[in-house]
Design an enzyme around this catalytic site. Structure first.
Site, PDB file in Angstrom:
ATOM      1  N   HIS A 356       0.794  -1.235   0.000  1.00 36.58           N
ATOM      2  CA  HIS A 356       0.000   0.000   0.000  1.00 36.58           C
ATOM      3  C   HIS A 356       0.818   1.272   0.000  1.00 36.58           C
ATOM      4  CE1 HIS A 356      -3.999  -1.800   0.838  1.00 36.58           C
ATOM      5  NE2 HIS A 356      -3.276  -2.743   1.429  1.00 36.58           N
ATOM      6  N   LYS A 544      -8.168  14.122   4.629  1.00 44.09           N
ATOM      7  CA  LYS A 544      -7.306  12.937   4.604  1.00 44.09           C
ATOM      8  C   LYS A 544      -6.258  13.110   5.696  1.00 44.09           C
ATOM      9  CE  LYS A 544      -6.413  13.964   0.182  1.00 44.09           C
ATOM     10  NZ  LYS A 544      -6.822  12.688  -0.383  1.00 44.09           N
ATOM     11  N   ARG A 545      -5.435  12.072   5.941  1.00 37.63           N
ATOM     12  CA  ARG A 545      -4.343  12.236   6.902  1.00 37.63           C
ATOM     13  C   ARG A 545      -3.492  13.436   6.504  1.00 37.63           C
ATOM     14  NH1 ARG A 545      -3.119   8.023  10.479  1.00 37.63           N
ATOM     15  NH2 ARG A 545      -1.596   9.512  11.260  1.00 37.63           N
ATOM     16  N   LYS A 550       0.948  14.671   0.884  1.00 37.73           N
ATOM     17  CA  LYS A 550      -0.433  14.944   0.454  1.00 37.73           C
ATOM     18  C   LYS A 550      -0.639  16.444   0.205  1.00 37.73           C
ATOM     19  CE  LYS A 550      -2.300  10.945   2.979  1.00 37.73           C
ATOM     20  NZ  LYS A 550      -2.999  10.064   2.027  1.00 37.73           N
ATOM     21  N   THR A 652      -8.494   6.755  -1.811  1.00 40.41           N
ATOM     22  CA  THR A 652      -9.843   6.192  -1.947  1.00 40.41           C
ATOM     23  C   THR A 652     -10.888   7.278  -1.717  1.00 40.41           C
ATOM     24  OG1 THR A 652      -9.485   5.358   0.298  1.00 40.41           O
ATOM     25  CG2 THR A 652      -9.459   3.746  -1.487  1.00 40.41           C
ATOM     26  N   LYS A 656     -14.751   8.307  -3.435  1.00 44.66           N
ATOM     27  CA  LYS A 656     -15.974   8.631  -2.683  1.00 44.66           C
ATOM     28  C   LYS A 656     -16.538   9.972  -3.148  1.00 44.66           C
ATOM     29  CE  LYS A 656     -13.949   6.123   1.131  1.00 44.66           C
ATOM     30  NZ  LYS A 656     -13.007   6.238   2.244  1.00 44.66           N
TER      31      LYS A 656
HETATM   32  C1  26V Z   1       2.186   1.803   7.980  1.00 44.18           C
HETATM   33  C2  26V Z   1       2.592   1.856   9.272  1.00 44.18           C
HETATM   34  C3  26V Z   1       4.024   1.989   9.520  1.00 44.18           C
HETATM   35  C4  26V Z   1       4.415   1.605  10.878  1.00 44.18           C
HETATM   36  C5  26V Z   1       3.497   2.043  11.954  1.00 44.18           C
HETATM   37  C6  26V Z   1       2.046   1.822  11.714  1.00 44.18           C
HETATM   38  C7  26V Z   1       1.647   1.796  10.298  1.00 44.18           C
HETATM   39  C8  26V Z   1       0.312   1.711   9.997  1.00 44.18           C
HETATM   40  C9  26V Z   1      -0.079   1.674   8.693  1.00 44.18           C
HETATM   41  C10 26V Z   1       0.850   1.718   7.699  1.00 44.18           C
HETATM   42  C11 26V Z   1       0.428   1.586   6.294  1.00 44.18           C
HETATM   43  C12 26V Z   1       0.300   2.838   5.601  1.00 44.18           C
HETATM   44  C13 26V Z   1      -0.027   2.570   4.214  1.00 44.18           C
HETATM   45  C14 26V Z   1      -1.345   3.148   3.808  1.00 44.18           C
HETATM   46  O1  26V Z   1      -2.236   3.412   4.579  1.00 44.18           O
HETATM   47  N1  26V Z   1      -1.451   3.321   2.523  1.00 44.18           N
HETATM   48  C15 26V Z   1      -2.628   3.859   1.931  1.00 44.18           C
HETATM   49  O2  26V Z   1      -3.406   2.760   1.480  1.00 44.18           O
HETATM   50  C16 26V Z   1      -4.591   3.165   0.846  1.00 44.18           C
HETATM   51  C17 26V Z   1      -5.373   1.926   0.522  1.00 44.18           C
HETATM   52  O3  26V Z   1      -4.677   1.160  -0.411  1.00 44.18           O
HETATM   53  C18 26V Z   1      -4.256   3.986  -0.385  1.00 44.18           C
HETATM   54  O4  26V Z   1      -5.452   4.433  -0.963  1.00 44.18           O
HETATM   55  C19 26V Z   1      -3.393   5.191  -0.018  1.00 44.18           C
HETATM   56  O5  26V Z   1      -2.982   5.865  -1.179  1.00 44.18           O
HETATM   57  C20 26V Z   1      -2.185   4.726   0.748  1.00 44.18           C
HETATM   58  O6  26V Z   1      -1.455   5.830   1.240  1.00 44.18           O
END
Ligand code: 26V
Length: 811
Positions: A356, A544-545, A550, A652, A656
């Site tokens: 992701h 968004k975050r 971003k 995403t 929406k």
């Molecule tokens: C990474 C980490 C790193 C360590 C600590 C906790 C943690 C928690 C989550 C993540 C994953 C982040 C990746 C993420 O959220 N990607 C997003 O995924 C969406 C669904 O595929 C996508 O639409 C977004 O563009 C993408 O940023």
């Protein structure tokens, strides 16, 4: 679909109320009434839930397990009533009892067990799997505290714990009899038995994993799948009570706390990886519990594990559940006596993996020493997987040591989880076309050329049931009136709506629906934040975050530029706009928190300047979460998707917004590209650097923020305004943003895209002036949003990766 009439519902409801509250309905608070309704709804679900499980055991269809650290479900009551097909009956019945259903629904706490896109995607996927009759279940962690609650105090983010369980939760059923034991630490000895090497794990710390099952209800189809969330509990049987009996009861409490810590809190940082032992513990905890329970179920209901790979598929959502690979190997070999080769064949057939993010700083890697001491047997297996993989590499890339060490699973003292996930699975997918291309050709290029067949794309989607039908009932009605209701089951049928794009009456209806949603949002903001906004202005939204890539700062800078122009010329002819922001910053991410402060300072200044207030206003909506998104998105005219090209894997919210008839202003990044391909250049506003330009800067250098400042007086002005006291008497306050942009030559090229963004915003103004044209663009966006339903995405996963979902449909 549940068949129930109004009178029966009323009776059931009144009885339920008395049963759980021990008093009469007339004496109940609104929250009591909500609890009774949710509890009754759950009762209605349970029978179908049991039947679904029985049916799965009989048909022996392939079961899909979606493993994810995060499931961002939001509220469940509305969704449950709608999917059961009883919302209308329920509403009428409650009306008779003088109870307003909508007012009860908003009392439910959001289930916010996720950071953002990745967690919400998992929730949309569960909804689609159930609605498409696919036996697909979620597996995750029941965090006691979800994603933190964001308060804005004096313009700054302050975090408070999300106590979503404080009033209990009716949806989850605790299944103590299905608890599993997960083992941490200890030591592993090898010995030989009948000529076979065996492993003995001793002195480990056992943790009890207790499942809580949440029903995932398919849309009017008699399917109820399961989301199983694990909670950590101490196992007192194994605790050394001798210390306790010596009076050292503090030790017992300490022990209890240390175990419960595992499922205590969701890590709130989704973009910077930190090698925290507790997070690794969380990962193994739910993965091991989940896999043990799948295998236990299979053993009881099927027997031999021989063809398990034809009976189950396990999908790992990002690398967080990658330990599923060595855990399966451990169980196959140590508990089931399979050979390595047989265990490996089954494991790789069962596992598939989605990436992701390409942000290098978010990629997970665990220090070998930490990994080894927490998970000694699992580490041995990972080491052996790595050894065998490197052997293959040596044979293919003779003498290319650098390449081999770059590709290895273990190198430089770390275990690289993405490499383990790729080597140990049969499918690796990205989440939008560009993202998959970048994975293949840049980020994971070496692994892609080694395993070209594993890599594939599955462009993300969103459930149209929540994000269109529930969030925007008026638009849903308009669609039904014009094109019929086949789009509910087949969302791409929405394309028929394009024929109405030029229809004046439909255009007017669209405009009225948007206006009504905007009025509702304005009332919500008035009530919650005391701020007045004009529903006749253009609602320009970025939610968004908060993250540098971003580029909320880019959005903010152009508002600052517009403000300067308006002060100079209050008669400037622009479309009045309300700029809406929402999103959380990771608690330790200073720049993101500072960005929130800047937005609020700009809002404060502009909103209190009567010279410009008729034309512009800025609002930061606190505590962004699923339920807030449901209020904001249907009210948006303009969707801001302005990440640095190549950085947003998919996005995403862009889907929406589009489905709710907003026009997108976007860079050609993530799924924005696919949205553009669907609606055509004339129905989206694209700006900014191309992928090639961005990659050239990364590879060859040459970007100079100072050049941007010196070449464009507007850039000079707005960047100075960050630090000259114009928005805040403390000139130091936003220094970090200024320095990031200029002194450190911003890696996300905000200033480079500034001019192109302003021009694009000007195009938005002129498009909006022609109301008929604007509405027809909205209609075309809605019409083409069907392919972004997660039903399409899930069908692609089911046929292309999991090999699931047919048997039952063909019965
Ligand atoms: C990474 C980490 C790193 C360590 C600590 C906790 C943690 C928690 C989550 C993540 C994953 C982040 C990746 C993420 O959220 N990607 C997003 O995924 C969406 C669904 O595929 C996508 O639409 C977004 O563009 C993408 O940023």
């Amino acid at each position: 679909m549940l068949k129930i009439d109004k009178e029966t519902f009323k009776k059931d409801y009144e009885e339920k109320f008395i049963e759980i509250h021990g008093k009469d309905l007339s004496e109940g608070t609104d929250y009591n009434k909500y609890e009774a309704l949710a509890s009754l709804t759950r009762d209605y679900v349970v029978k179908t839930w049991i039947n679904t499980n029985k049916r799965y055991d009989i048909t022996r269809e392939k079961q899909v397990y979606y493993f994810s650290m995060e499931f961002l479900l939001g509220r469940l009551l509305d969704n449950a009533l709608s999917n059961l097909g009883i919302r209308d009956i329920c509403k009428e019945a409650l009306n008779d009892l003088n109870i307003n259903l909508d007012a009860l629904e908003i009392l439910e706490e959001d289930q916010g067990l996720g950071n953002g896109g990745l967690g919400r995607l998992a929730a949309c996927f569960l909804d689609s799997m159930a609605s498409l009759n696919i036996p697909g279940h979620g597996c995750g962690i029941r965090y006691k505290y979800g994603f933190f609650e964001q308060k804005i105090i004096d313009g700054s983010q302050v975090e408070a714990p999300d106590e979503w369980l404080k009033n209990g939760n009716v949806w989850a059923i605790k299944k103590s009899d299905k608890a599993q034991i997960v083992k941490f630490g200890g030591k592993v000895d090898m010995f030989s038995e009948n000529g076979k090497i065996k492993f003995n794990h001793t002195k480990y710390e056992p943790v009890l994993a207790v499942p809580y099952d949440i029903p995932i209800i398919g849309y009017k189809n008699e399917v109820v799948n399961t989301l199983r969330l694990w909670s950590a509990e101490p196992l007192y049987d194994e605790f050394d009570f001798s210390s306790f009996s010596r009076g050292d009861h503090l030790k017992a409490i300490e022990y209890k706390n240390s175990i419960e810590a595992i499922s205590q809190v969701l890590y709130p940082d989704d973009s910077f990886y930190e090698g925290k032992m507790l997070r690794l513990k969380q990962q193994y905890f739910f993965v091991s519990a989940g896999i043990q329970s799948i295998i236990r179920h299979f053993r009881t209901h099927v027997g031999s594990l021989k063809d398990l790979d034809e009976r189950i598929a396990i999908h790992i959502n990002d690398t967080h559940p990658t330990l599923a690979i060595p855990e399966l190997m451990r169980i196959f070999m140590d508990e089931e006596n399979f050979s390595w080769d047989e265990a490996w064949r089954m494991t790789t057939n069962i596992i598939s993996y989605t990436n992701h993010t390409i942000l290098a700083e978010a990629l997970e890697k665990w220090p070998v020493e930490m990994f080894k001491s927490l998970l000694p047997r699992i580490y041995m297996i990972v080491e052996e997987i790595n050894r065998r993989f490197c052997e293959e590499l040596w044979n293919k890339y003779i003498g290319q040591w650098d390449k081999i060490s770059k590709m290895a699973i273990i190198s430089d003292g770390y275990v690289k989880m993405a490499h383990l996930a790729i080597v140990g699975s049969h499918s690796v997918n990205g989440v939008a076309k560009l993202h998959t291309e970048i994975l293949k050709k840049q980020e994971m290029a070496d692994l892609y050329y080694f395993y070209p067949k594993k890599f594939n794309n599955k462009t993300n989607g969103i459930t149209h049931r929540r994000w269109l039908m529930r969030a925007n009932p008026q638009l849903t009605d308009l669609l039904k009136e014009t094109i019929g209701d086949s789009f509910i089951k087949h969302p791409t049928d929405m394309e028929a709506f394009e024929a109405y794009a030029g229809n004046r009456i439909v255009q007017e209806r669209l405009q009225n629906i948007k206006f009504s949603n905007k009025k509702k949002l304005a009332e919500y903001l008035k009530f919650n934040q005391g701020i007045s906004i004009n529903p006749n202005s253009l609602f320009d939204v970025q939610v968004k975050r908060i993250h540098a890539y971003k580029r909320q700062v880019l959005n903010c800078l152009r508002i600052m530029e517009l403000y300067r122009r308006l002060i100079e010329n209050p008669n400037l002819d622009i479309i009045p706009r309300t700029f809406i922001f929402a999103g959380k910053a990771a608690p330790g991410y200073y720049l993101a928190k500072n960005t929130i402060e800047l937005i609020n300072a700009v809002a404060n200044k502009i909103n209190n300047d009567s010279r410009v207030n008729e034309k512009i206003k800025v609002v930061f909506v606190p505590n962004y979460r699923v339920s807030v998104a449901e209020a904001i998105i249907p009210a948006a005219d303009l969707s801001e998707q302005i990440s640095t090209t190549t950085k947003e894997a998919s996005g995403t919210s862009n889907m929406k917004f589009m489905m709710n008839g907003a026009i997108t202003i976007a860079t050609l990044d993530g799924a924005n590209i696919e949205i553009r391909d669907e609606v055509g250049d004339e129905n989206i506003v694209i700006f900014g650097m191309t992928k090639k330009e961005v990659l050239d800067y990364y590879h060859k250098g040459g970007y100079s923020a100072w050049d941007m400042v010196n070449r464009d007086y507007r850039i000079k002005q707005v960047t100075e305004d960050i630090v000259n006291g114009f928005y805040c008497s403390d000139k130091e306050k936003f220094k970090s943003i200024y320095e990031h942009l200029i002194t450190y030559n911003d890696e996300f090229f905000v200033l480079k895209d500034f001019d192109s963004y302003l021009k694009a915003q000007k195009r938005v103004d002129s498009l909006y002036r022609d109301s008929s044209k604007w509405q027809s663009m909205c209609a075309i966006n809605i019409a083409h949003s069907g392919v972004f339903s997660s039903d399409r995405t899930i069908q692609e996963y089911a046929t292309g990766i999991w090999g699931s979902g047919y048997l039952y449909k063909n019965l």
